[in-house]
Scaffold this motif. Structure first.
Motif, PDB file in Angstrom:
ATOM      1  N   ARG A 197       0.867  -1.130  -0.025  1.00 44.50           N
ATOM      2  CA  ARG A 197       0.092   0.084   0.056  1.00 44.50           C
ATOM      3  C   ARG A 197       0.796   1.282   0.085  1.00 44.50           C
ATOM      4  N   ASN A 198       1.965   1.241   0.962  1.00 43.30           N
ATOM      5  CA  ASN A 198       2.678   2.434   0.762  1.00 43.30           C
ATOM      6  C   ASN A 198       3.573   2.557  -0.549  1.00 43.30           C
ATOM      7  N   LEU A 199       4.079   1.473  -1.087  1.00 37.68           N
ATOM      8  CA  LEU A 199       4.737   1.623  -2.375  1.00 37.68           C
ATOM      9  C   LEU A 199       3.567   2.365  -3.207  1.00 37.68           C
ATOM     10  N   GLN A 215       4.458   5.012  -6.174  1.00 44.45           N
ATOM     11  CA  GLN A 215       3.651   4.657  -7.334  1.00 44.45           C
ATOM     12  C   GLN A 215       4.106   3.261  -8.082  1.00 44.45           C
ATOM     13  N   VAL A 216       4.223   2.505  -7.234  1.00 45.20           N
ATOM     14  CA  VAL A 216       4.843   1.198  -7.676  1.00 45.20           C
ATOM     15  C   VAL A 216       3.679   0.062  -7.178  1.00 45.20           C
ATOM     16  N   SER A 217       3.270  -0.556  -8.158  1.00 45.17           N
ATOM     17  CA  SER A 217       2.163  -1.623  -7.889  1.00 45.17           C
ATOM     18  C   SER A 217       2.735  -3.004  -7.648  1.00 45.17           C
ATOM     19  N   ASP A 218       2.537  -3.557  -6.533  1.00 47.59           N
ATOM     20  CA  ASP A 218       3.113  -4.989  -6.424  1.00 47.59           C
ATOM     21  C   ASP A 218       1.903  -5.995  -6.848  1.00 47.59           C
ATOM     22  N   SER A 219       2.328  -6.947  -7.574  1.00 48.23           N
ATOM     23  CA  SER A 219       1.472  -8.116  -7.875  1.00 48.23           C
ATOM     24  C   SER A 219       1.190  -8.865  -6.513  1.00 48.23           C
TER      25      SER A 219
END
Length: 225
Positions: free
Chosen positions: A8-10, A15-19
């Motif tokens: 969520r913080n990323l 603006q990084v979306s973890d899979s």
């Protein structure tokens, strides 16, 4: 929950979306690190010295005594200490020249307590930056935590906190300390750094020693003879 929170913080701040796969893999690595850090089997040290002692003798491993660096190089031994019933981690690092002479030592403390692999990675993190601040080159870093040396030399892609710190260490070394490297040694060859790390936990700030501190004077003398 921590892995989800980090994702969520990323997303918000970088603006990084973890899979979903990345979030789950990070969770698995974190949980495994937590289990290792909380292992209560006293005979097993974090440097694997107990489990590897007999095999090292059988295989003729001679890397159990501190050795001077080659001419024109420095050696920086690094270690971390994790005292029982304490909420802090101690770091110790010692620089010596090709004659085995003490150049400088440093002790530091880190709050709060963290897992062993993260603590050892942070020890190397601070040692690398200290060496760069001193404008030293041609430095051999030695650690007694095998996972650190293995990851530094041939690892990548670890999405845990340990991996993030180690990736930063590798990038920093490749940028500022190109003629330096990291090696694994046995605990017996890293006693000076270990003694400094233990001393660090009794201090509230970092200390730099130009002269040999009392806690390692005998060790330095014995390793030079």
């Amino acid at each position: 929950m921590w892995s989800i929170w980090k994702a969520r913080n990323l997303k918000i701040w970088q603006q990084v979306s973890d899979s979903t796969f990345t979030i789950l893999e990070r969770e698995k690595h974190l949980l495994e690190g937590w289990r290792i850090a909380n292992c209560k089997q006293a005979p097993l040290r974090h440097d694997n010295s107990s489990s590897n002692t007999s095999s090292s003798h059988q295989n003729g491993d001679t890397n159990v005594q501190w050795r001077k660096p080659s001419v024109g190089r420095y050696k920086c031994n690094v270690d971390a200490s994790f005292p029982n019933n304490s909420n802090k981690v101690g770091f110790g690092m010692c620089i010596r020249d090709s004659d085995g002479n003490h150049v400088r030592s440093k002790t530091m403390c880190f709050y709060p307590f963290c897992s062993i692999d993260v603590g050892e990675a942070l020890g190397l993190y601070h040692a690398l930056r200290w060496i760069q601040e001193l404008q030293l080159t041609n430095v051999d870093f030695e650690v007694d935590f095998k996972r650190i040396a293995d990851y530094f030399n041939k690892g990548h892609g670890d999405v845990t906190e340990f991996g993030f710190i180690m990736d930063s260490n590798i990038h920093f070394c490749n940028t500022y300390l190109k003629n330096s490297h990291v090696e694994f040694i046995r605990r017996q060859a890293n006693e000076v750094a270990h003694a400094l790390a233990k001393t660090a936990t009794s201090s509230t700030s970092f200390l730099v020693f130009d002269d040999i501190p009392a806690c390692i004077s005998d060790l330095i003398f014995n390793e030079m003879t």
